[in-house]
Write a protein that holds these residues in place. Structure first.
Motif, PDB file in Angstrom:
ATOM      1  N   ALA A  17      -1.398 -16.346 -73.148  1.00 58.65           N
ATOM      2  CA  ALA A  17       0.214 -16.527 -73.097  1.00 58.65           C
ATOM      3  C   ALA A  17       0.603 -15.196 -72.752  1.00 58.65           C
ATOM      4  CB  ALA A  17       0.575 -16.871 -74.408  1.00 58.65           C
ATOM      5  N   ALA A  18       0.016 -13.958 -73.225  1.00 53.79           N
ATOM      6  CA  ALA A  18       0.527 -12.730 -72.868  1.00 53.79           C
ATOM      7  C   ALA A  18       0.001 -12.238 -71.497  1.00 53.79           C
ATOM      8  CB  ALA A  18      -0.122 -11.611 -73.730  1.00 53.79           C
ATOM      9  N   LEU A  19      -0.867 -12.997 -71.165  1.00 52.84           N
ATOM     10  CA  LEU A  19      -1.375 -12.436 -69.420  1.00 52.84           C
ATOM     11  C   LEU A  19      -0.571 -13.505 -68.400  1.00 52.84           C
ATOM     12  CD1 LEU A  19      -5.390 -12.922 -69.989  1.00 52.84           C
ATOM     13  CD2 LEU A  19      -3.984 -10.713 -69.492  1.00 52.84           C
ATOM     14  N   ILE A  20       0.415 -14.195 -68.606  1.00 53.02           N
ATOM     15  CA  ILE A  20       0.884 -14.817 -67.855  1.00 53.02           C
ATOM     16  C   ILE A  20       2.037 -14.257 -67.129  1.00 53.02           C
ATOM     17  CG2 ILE A  20       2.873 -16.495 -67.470  1.00 53.02           C
ATOM     18  CD1 ILE A  20       1.599 -18.352 -69.665  1.00 53.02           C
ATOM     19  N   ASN A  21       2.658 -13.051 -67.725  1.00 48.67           N
ATOM     20  CA  ASN A  21       3.433 -12.272 -67.192  1.00 48.67           C
ATOM     21  C   ASN A  21       2.789 -10.867 -66.645  1.00 48.67           C
ATOM     22  OD1 ASN A  21       5.559 -14.021 -67.172  1.00 48.67           O
ATOM     23  ND2 ASN A  21       5.955 -13.193 -69.693  1.00 48.67           N
ATOM     24  N   ALA A  22       1.428 -10.707 -66.790  1.00 51.21           N
ATOM     25  CA  ALA A  22       0.852  -9.386 -66.493  1.00 51.21           C
ATOM     26  C   ALA A  22       0.583  -9.278 -64.959  1.00 51.21           C
ATOM     27  CB  ALA A  22      -0.475  -9.413 -67.431  1.00 51.21           C
ATOM     28  N   ASP A  23       0.374  -8.264 -64.588  1.00 52.00           N
ATOM     29  CA  ASP A  23      -0.034  -7.996 -63.062  1.00 52.00           C
ATOM     30  C   ASP A  23      -1.494  -7.599 -62.954  1.00 52.00           C
ATOM     31  OD1 ASP A  23       2.584  -8.068 -62.186  1.00 52.00           O
ATOM     32  OD2 ASP A  23       2.961  -6.047 -62.946  1.00 52.00           O
ATOM     33  N   GLY A  24      -1.991  -7.262 -64.060  1.00 51.98           N
ATOM     34  CA  GLY A  24      -3.576  -7.150 -63.945  1.00 51.98           C
ATOM     35  C   GLY A  24      -3.938  -7.136 -65.553  1.00 51.98           C
ATOM     36  N   LEU A  25      -5.297  -7.288 -65.728  1.00 47.13           N
ATOM     37  CA  LEU A  25      -6.023  -7.230 -66.999  1.00 47.13           C
ATOM     38  C   LEU A  25      -7.058  -5.770 -66.904  1.00 47.13           C
ATOM     39  CD1 LEU A  25      -6.751  -8.490 -69.514  1.00 47.13           C
ATOM     40  CD2 LEU A  25      -8.232  -9.950 -68.412  1.00 47.13           C
ATOM     41  N   LEU A  26      -6.761  -5.005 -68.007  1.00 41.53           N
ATOM     42  CA  LEU A  26      -7.809  -3.845 -68.040  1.00 41.53           C
ATOM     43  C   LEU A  26      -8.587  -4.186 -69.418  1.00 41.53           C
ATOM     44  CD1 LEU A  26      -8.724  -1.069 -67.256  1.00 41.53           C
ATOM     45  CD2 LEU A  26      -6.862  -0.118 -68.473  1.00 41.53           C
ATOM     46  N   ILE A  27      -9.941  -4.178 -69.354  1.00 43.01           N
ATOM     47  CA  ILE A  27     -10.864  -4.441 -70.434  1.00 43.01           C
ATOM     48  C   ILE A  27     -11.391  -3.194 -70.999  1.00 43.01           C
ATOM     49  CG2 ILE A  27     -12.976  -5.607 -71.003  1.00 43.01           C
ATOM     50  CD1 ILE A  27     -10.742  -7.441 -70.346  1.00 43.01           C
ATOM     51  N   GLU A  28     -11.120  -3.001 -72.108  1.00 40.34           N
ATOM     52  CA  GLU A  28     -11.756  -1.798 -72.896  1.00 40.34           C
ATOM     53  C   GLU A  28     -13.299  -1.861 -72.959  1.00 40.34           C
ATOM     54  OE1 GLU A  28     -12.433   1.231 -73.894  1.00 40.34           O
ATOM     55  OE2 GLU A  28     -10.564   1.376 -74.477  1.00 40.34           O
ATOM     56  N   ALA A  29     -14.041  -0.885 -72.324  1.00 35.06           N
ATOM     57  CA  ALA A  29     -15.431  -0.988 -72.223  1.00 35.06           C
ATOM     58  C   ALA A  29     -16.232   0.104 -72.887  1.00 35.06           C
ATOM     59  CB  ALA A  29     -15.910  -1.138 -70.724  1.00 35.06           C
ATOM     60  N   HIS A  30     -15.600   0.942 -73.372  1.00 28.42           N
ATOM     61  CA  HIS A  30     -16.145   2.064 -73.984  1.00 28.42           C
ATOM     62  C   HIS A  30     -15.624   2.523 -75.350  1.00 28.42           C
ATOM     63  CE1 HIS A  30     -17.822   3.578 -70.060  1.00 28.42           C
ATOM     64  NE2 HIS A  30     -16.819   2.960 -69.660  1.00 28.42           N
ATOM     65  N   GLU A  31     -14.872   1.425 -76.192  1.00 25.94           N
ATOM     66  CA  GLU A  31     -14.761   1.635 -77.602  1.00 25.94           C
ATOM     67  C   GLU A  31     -16.087   1.340 -78.295  1.00 25.94           C
ATOM     68  OE1 GLU A  31     -12.386  -1.459 -79.213  1.00 25.94           O
ATOM     69  OE2 GLU A  31     -13.813  -3.156 -78.488  1.00 25.94           O
ATOM     70  N   HIS A  32     -16.119   1.910 -79.640  1.00 24.52           N
ATOM     71  CA  HIS A  32     -17.366   1.428 -80.354  1.00 24.52           C
ATOM     72  C   HIS A  32     -17.021   0.043 -80.889  1.00 24.52           C
ATOM     73  CE1 HIS A  32     -18.301   6.099 -81.769  1.00 24.52           C
ATOM     74  NE2 HIS A  32     -18.876   5.620 -80.293  1.00 24.52           N
ATOM     75  N   TYR A  33     -18.100  -0.608 -81.201  1.00 24.43           N
ATOM     76  CA  TYR A  33     -17.958  -1.803 -81.206  1.00 24.43           C
ATOM     77  C   TYR A  33     -17.711  -2.129 -82.933  1.00 24.43           C
ATOM     78  CZ  TYR A  33     -19.672  -6.698 -83.028  1.00 24.43           C
ATOM     79  OH  TYR A  33     -19.719  -7.934 -83.472  1.00 24.43           O
ATOM     80  N   ARG A  34     -16.542  -3.118 -83.064  1.00 24.99           N
ATOM     81  CA  ARG A  34     -16.147  -3.247 -84.456  1.00 24.99           C
ATOM     82  C   ARG A  34     -16.510  -4.673 -84.949  1.00 24.99           C
ATOM     83  NH1 ARG A  34     -10.114  -0.920 -84.111  1.00 24.99           N
ATOM     84  NH2 ARG A  34     -10.481   0.951 -83.037  1.00 24.99           N
ATOM     85  N   LYS A  35     -17.061  -4.720 -86.256  1.00 23.24           N
ATOM     86  CA  LYS A  35     -17.765  -5.910 -86.893  1.00 23.24           C
ATOM     87  C   LYS A  35     -16.408  -6.483 -87.428  1.00 23.24           C
ATOM     88  CE  LYS A  35     -20.391  -3.729 -89.671  1.00 23.24           C
ATOM     89  NZ  LYS A  35     -21.377  -3.681 -90.736  1.00 23.24           N
ATOM     90  N   GLN A  36     -16.571  -8.056 -87.593  1.00 19.06           N
ATOM     91  CA  GLN A  36     -15.609  -9.046 -88.056  1.00 19.06           C
ATOM     92  C   GLN A  36     -14.297  -9.207 -87.389  1.00 19.06           C
ATOM     93  OE1 GLN A  36     -15.133  -7.821 -92.397  1.00 19.06           O
ATOM     94  NE2 GLN A  36     -16.965  -8.635 -93.012  1.00 19.06           N
ATOM     95  N   THR A  37     -14.411  -9.048 -86.099  1.00 20.30           N
ATOM     96  CA  THR A  37     -13.114  -9.425 -85.206  1.00 20.30           C
ATOM     97  C   THR A  37     -13.546 -10.522 -84.019  1.00 20.30           C
ATOM     98  OG1 THR A  37     -14.100  -7.636 -83.513  1.00 20.30           O
ATOM     99  CG2 THR A  37     -12.880  -6.887 -85.575  1.00 20.30           C
ATOM    100  N   TYR A  38     -12.630 -10.629 -83.330  1.00 19.39           N
ATOM    101  CA  TYR A  38     -12.706 -11.593 -82.187  1.00 19.39           C
ATOM    102  C   TYR A  38     -13.747 -11.181 -81.264  1.00 19.39           C
ATOM    103  CZ  TYR A  38      -8.877 -14.512 -84.045  1.00 19.39           C
ATOM    104  OH  TYR A  38      -7.924 -15.312 -84.604  1.00 19.39           O
TER     105      TYR A  38
END
Length: 224
Positions: A17-38
């Motif tokens: 739903a949030a992407l419908i009005n977006a012009d592009g998608l930027l994926i976080e590829a350099h964060e530290h992994y977090r447990k118990q999340t999606y």
């Protein structure tokens, strides 16, 4: 506006739903992994209620010190079989499960070694399912904060960086999640109620697969 988010495993419908009005998608590829999340789990609705599906990762105890793009999947556990059987049981009689099942199963069958690669393949498939031809890019380094608007110091349209809507950790499976920031939309308000396989009542916050299997090509009409 470019939307910045972490990669999820079959994310909630609110992301799309949030992407419908977006012009592009930027994926976080350099964060530290977090447990118990999606990042490695999703929520689906079964005859017994809402159930999480979790992708096991190697070295779980030290996972939060590892870059998210380096987290490896633990295939010593027969999790693919469990996830697929659960999806079949929950959605096998839904109107569109068979329509999408082979595409999903093909990705599972490839057994990507890293969680990041698995999630990225599923995301690319889901973007096609929702007919969202957004350019997708990966971050090149980690930044704790991103400017919501281009810098006022540079007015040149050719050189100003695009505006970024930082939605990292906006979606969380934790029951007692924190309130959204003032400029962040509430996830529960972005998806209109739709007929779900199991009831009674509408259960928000489920994986986008729940919406897709129920509504198929018409799923986008339920995204605000």
């Amino acid at each position: 506006m470019t939307l910045l988010t972490e990669l999820h495993y079959h994310p909630p419908a609110a992301l799309f739903a949030a992407l419908i009005n977006a012009d592009g998608l930027l994926i976080e590829a350099h964060e530290h992994y977090r447990k118990q999340t999606y990042r490695n789990r999703c929520l689906i609705r079964t005859a017994q209620g809402v159930q999480p599906l979790t992708v096991p990762v190697l070295d779980g105890n030290r996972a939060e010190k590892v870059s998210v793009s380096e987290i490896e999947i633990d295939y010593r556990q027969n999790w693919i079989h469990r996830h697929w059987r659960t999806l079949q049981t929950a959605y096998g009689n839904s109107p569109y499960f068979e329509y999408y099942a082979d595409y999903l199963h093909d990705i599972y069958a490839q057994k990507p070694g890293r969680l990041f690669d698995l999630n990225l393949q599923f995301l690319q498939l889901l973007l096609k399912c929702f007919r969202l031809p957004l350019p997708v890019q990966l971050t090149t380094e980690y930044h704790a904060h991103y400017p919501a608007q281009p810098s006022a110091e540079n007015n040149s349209l050719s050189t100003s960086p695009p505006a970024v809507a930082d939605r990292r950790d906006w979606l969380t499976p934790k029951a007692a999640s924190t309130s959204p920031k003032p400029d962040t939309p509430a996830a529960s308000a972005l998806v209109r109620p739709y007929p779900q396989v199991f009831g009674p009542g509408f259960e928000p916050g489920l994986s986008v697969l729940d919406l897709l299997f129920s509504q198929g090509p018409a799923a986008g009409r339920f995204l605000q």
